[in-house]
Scaffold this motif. Structure first.
Motif, mmCIF file in Angstrom:
data_model
loop_
_atom_site.group_PDB
_atom_site.id
_atom_site.type_symbol
_atom_site.label_atom_id
_atom_site.label_comp_id
_atom_site.label_asym_id
_atom_site.label_seq_id
_atom_site.Cartn_x
_atom_site.Cartn_y
_atom_site.Cartn_z
ATOM 1 N N GLN A 121 0.827 -1.210 0.000
ATOM 2 C CA GLN A 121 0.000 0.000 0.000
ATOM 3 C C GLN A 121 0.861 1.259 0.000
ATOM 4 O OE1 GLN A 121 -3.392 0.076 -0.311
ATOM 5 N NE2 GLN A 121 -3.037 -2.083 -0.760
ATOM 6 N N ASN A 122 2.143 1.086 -0.315
ATOM 7 C CA ASN A 122 3.115 2.193 -0.389
ATOM 8 C C ASN A 122 3.299 2.927 0.930
ATOM 9 O OD1 ASN A 122 3.905 1.849 -3.113
ATOM 10 N ND2 ASN A 122 1.977 2.797 -3.751
ATOM 11 N N LYS A 123 3.171 2.215 2.033
ATOM 12 C CA LYS A 123 3.437 2.788 3.356
ATOM 13 C C LYS A 123 4.899 2.530 3.707
ATOM 14 C CE LYS A 123 -0.923 3.724 3.913
ATOM 15 N NZ LYS A 123 -1.387 5.067 3.683
ATOM 16 N N THR A 124 5.509 3.459 4.433
ATOM 17 C CA THR A 124 6.855 3.219 4.943
ATOM 18 C C THR A 124 6.714 2.351 6.187
ATOM 19 O OG1 THR A 124 6.774 5.310 6.162
ATOM 20 C CG2 THR A 124 7.877 5.317 4.010
ATOM 21 N N VAL A 125 7.523 1.295 6.256
ATOM 22 C CA VAL A 125 7.357 0.287 7.300
ATOM 23 C C VAL A 125 8.692 -0.025 7.965
ATOM 24 C CG1 VAL A 125 6.681 -2.109 7.780
ATOM 25 C CG2 VAL A 125 5.394 -0.771 6.101
ATOM 26 N N MET A 126 8.690 -0.034 9.294
ATOM 27 C CA MET A 126 9.834 -0.486 10.088
ATOM 28 C C MET A 126 9.368 -1.659 10.940
ATOM 29 S SD MET A 126 12.840 -0.554 11.441
ATOM 30 C CE MET A 126 13.693 0.888 10.841
ATOM 31 N N VAL A 127 10.099 -2.766 10.878
ATOM 32 C CA VAL A 127 9.803 -3.943 11.694
ATOM 33 C C VAL A 127 10.877 -4.052 12.771
ATOM 34 C CG1 VAL A 127 9.435 -6.444 11.735
ATOM 35 C CG2 VAL A 127 8.809 -5.123 9.693
ATOM 36 N N ILE A 128 10.443 -4.083 14.026
ATOM 37 C CA ILE A 128 11.366 -4.195 15.153
ATOM 38 C C ILE A 128 11.220 -5.589 15.748
ATOM 39 C CG2 ILE A 128 11.990 -3.311 17.426
ATOM 40 C CD1 ILE A 128 10.676 -0.630 16.562
ATOM 41 N N PHE A 172 14.211 -2.967 8.750
ATOM 42 C CA PHE A 172 14.265 -3.868 9.897
ATOM 43 C C PHE A 172 15.260 -3.374 10.931
ATOM 44 C CE2 PHE A 172 13.281 -6.171 6.049
ATOM 45 C CZ PHE A 172 12.122 -6.847 6.403
ATOM 46 N N ALA A 173 14.932 -3.638 12.191
ATOM 47 C CA ALA A 173 15.839 -3.321 13.289
ATOM 48 C C ALA A 173 15.796 -4.471 14.285
ATOM 49 C CB ALA A 173 15.426 -2.024 13.978
ATOM 50 N N VAL A 174 16.966 -4.968 14.670
ATOM 51 C CA VAL A 174 17.053 -5.993 15.711
ATOM 52 C C VAL A 174 17.280 -5.255 17.025
ATOM 53 C CG1 VAL A 174 18.259 -8.051 16.531
ATOM 54 C CG2 VAL A 174 17.969 -7.667 14.072
ATOM 55 N N GLU A 175 16.179 -4.938 17.664
ATOM 56 C CA GLU A 175 16.178 -4.165 18.898
ATOM 57 C C GLU A 175 14.973 -4.604 19.726
ATOM 58 O OE1 GLU A 175 16.213 0.028 17.881
ATOM 59 O OE2 GLU A 175 17.648 -0.324 16.277
ATOM 60 N N GLU A 176 14.979 -4.254 20.990
ATOM 61 C CA GLU A 176 13.853 -4.572 21.849
ATOM 62 C C GLU A 176 13.008 -3.319 22.078
ATOM 63 O OE1 GLU A 176 12.727 -6.674 26.092
ATOM 64 O OE2 GLU A 176 14.837 -6.245 25.653
ATOM 65 N N ALA A 177 11.732 -3.404 21.728
ATOM 66 C CA ALA A 177 10.817 -2.280 21.980
ATOM 67 C C ALA A 177 10.560 -2.202 23.480
ATOM 68 C CB ALA A 177 9.515 -2.484 21.222
ATOM 69 N N LEU A 178 10.764 -1.025 24.049
ATOM 70 C CA LEU A 178 10.627 -0.843 25.484
ATOM 71 C C LEU A 178 9.437 0.015 25.878
ATOM 72 C CD1 LEU A 178 14.386 -0.162 26.300
ATOM 73 C CD2 LEU A 178 13.153 -2.334 26.502
ATOM 74 N N GLU A 179 9.067 0.962 25.011
ATOM 75 C CA GLU A 179 8.035 1.927 25.393
ATOM 76 C C GLU A 179 7.392 2.530 24.148
ATOM 77 O OE1 GLU A 179 7.777 5.980 28.154
ATOM 78 O OE2 GLU A 179 9.731 5.118 27.684
ATOM 79 N N ILE A 180 6.097 2.795 24.268
ATOM 80 C CA ILE A 180 5.376 3.514 23.221
ATOM 81 C C ILE A 180 4.892 4.828 23.821
ATOM 82 C CG2 ILE A 180 3.345 3.529 21.734
ATOM 83 C CD1 ILE A 180 3.550 0.442 21.701
ATOM 84 N N ILE A 181 5.213 5.927 23.146
ATOM 85 C CA ILE A 181 4.833 7.253 23.629
ATOM 86 C C ILE A 181 3.848 7.859 22.639
ATOM 87 C CG2 ILE A 181 5.651 9.557 24.218
ATOM 88 C CD1 ILE A 181 8.400 8.183 24.795
ATOM 89 N N GLU A 182 2.713 8.285 23.135
ATOM 90 C CA GLU A 182 1.682 8.929 22.313
ATOM 91 C C GLU A 182 2.045 10.401 22.170
ATOM 92 O OE1 GLU A 182 -1.561 8.945 20.023
ATOM 93 O OE2 GLU A 182 -1.227 7.173 21.245
ATOM 94 N N ASN A 183 2.140 10.873 20.918
ATOM 95 C CA ASN A 183 2.499 12.270 20.650
ATOM 96 C C ASN A 183 1.368 13.022 19.947
ATOM 97 O OD1 ASN A 183 5.172 11.635 21.483
ATOM 98 N ND2 ASN A 183 5.634 10.925 19.441
#
Length: 123
Positions: A24-31, A75-86
């Motif tokens: 759908q032509n979205k920019t995507v990052m997979v963590i 892609f990023a090999v990292e651990e998601a720790l927190e989601i912040i609403e902006n």
């Protein structure tokens, strides 16, 4: 950069979401904090994929990753720790970086449960 979609989890659900997001032509990052492909990489044989009689879980995971990569997912090999609403955007903080996005898909998968027996981790 502000991604359209950040996906937390690089198993089959997360990689499939990345494929369809890119279509759908979205920019995507997979963590993903461990292995792309999730628990399927440990399956010696998978027989329920349309179009294939059987394949190993590792082959299936590799194909999903290759397809998402071919479509242009990042892609990023990292651990998601927190989601912040902006407000209109969100920020996913990891152990190494931060990713700003418009939408988040949490596809964190499952974890094997232990029985709590003595020495269980050794087996």
């Amino acid at each position: 950069m502000i991604y359209d979609i950040v996906i937390i989890g690089g198993g089959p659900a997360g990689l499939t979401a990345a494929i369809y997001g890119r279509r759908q032509n979205k920019t995507v990052m997979v963590i993903e904090k461990n292995t792309f492909g999730g628990q399927t990489v440990y399956s010696p044989k998978i027989e329920n994929i349309p179009g294939f009689n059987e394949m190993s879980g590792m082959d299936f995971a590799d194909r999903l990753f290759e397809q998402a990569s071919y479509q242009g997912a990042e892609f990023a090999v990292e651990e998601a720790l927190e989601i912040i609403e902006n407000g209109e955007t969100k920020t996913v903080k990891t152990d190494y970086s931060e990713y700003e996005c418009r939408a988040i898909i949490i596809a964190a998968g499952a974890k094997h449960r232990l029985l709590g027996l003595d020495g269980e981790e050794n087996y």
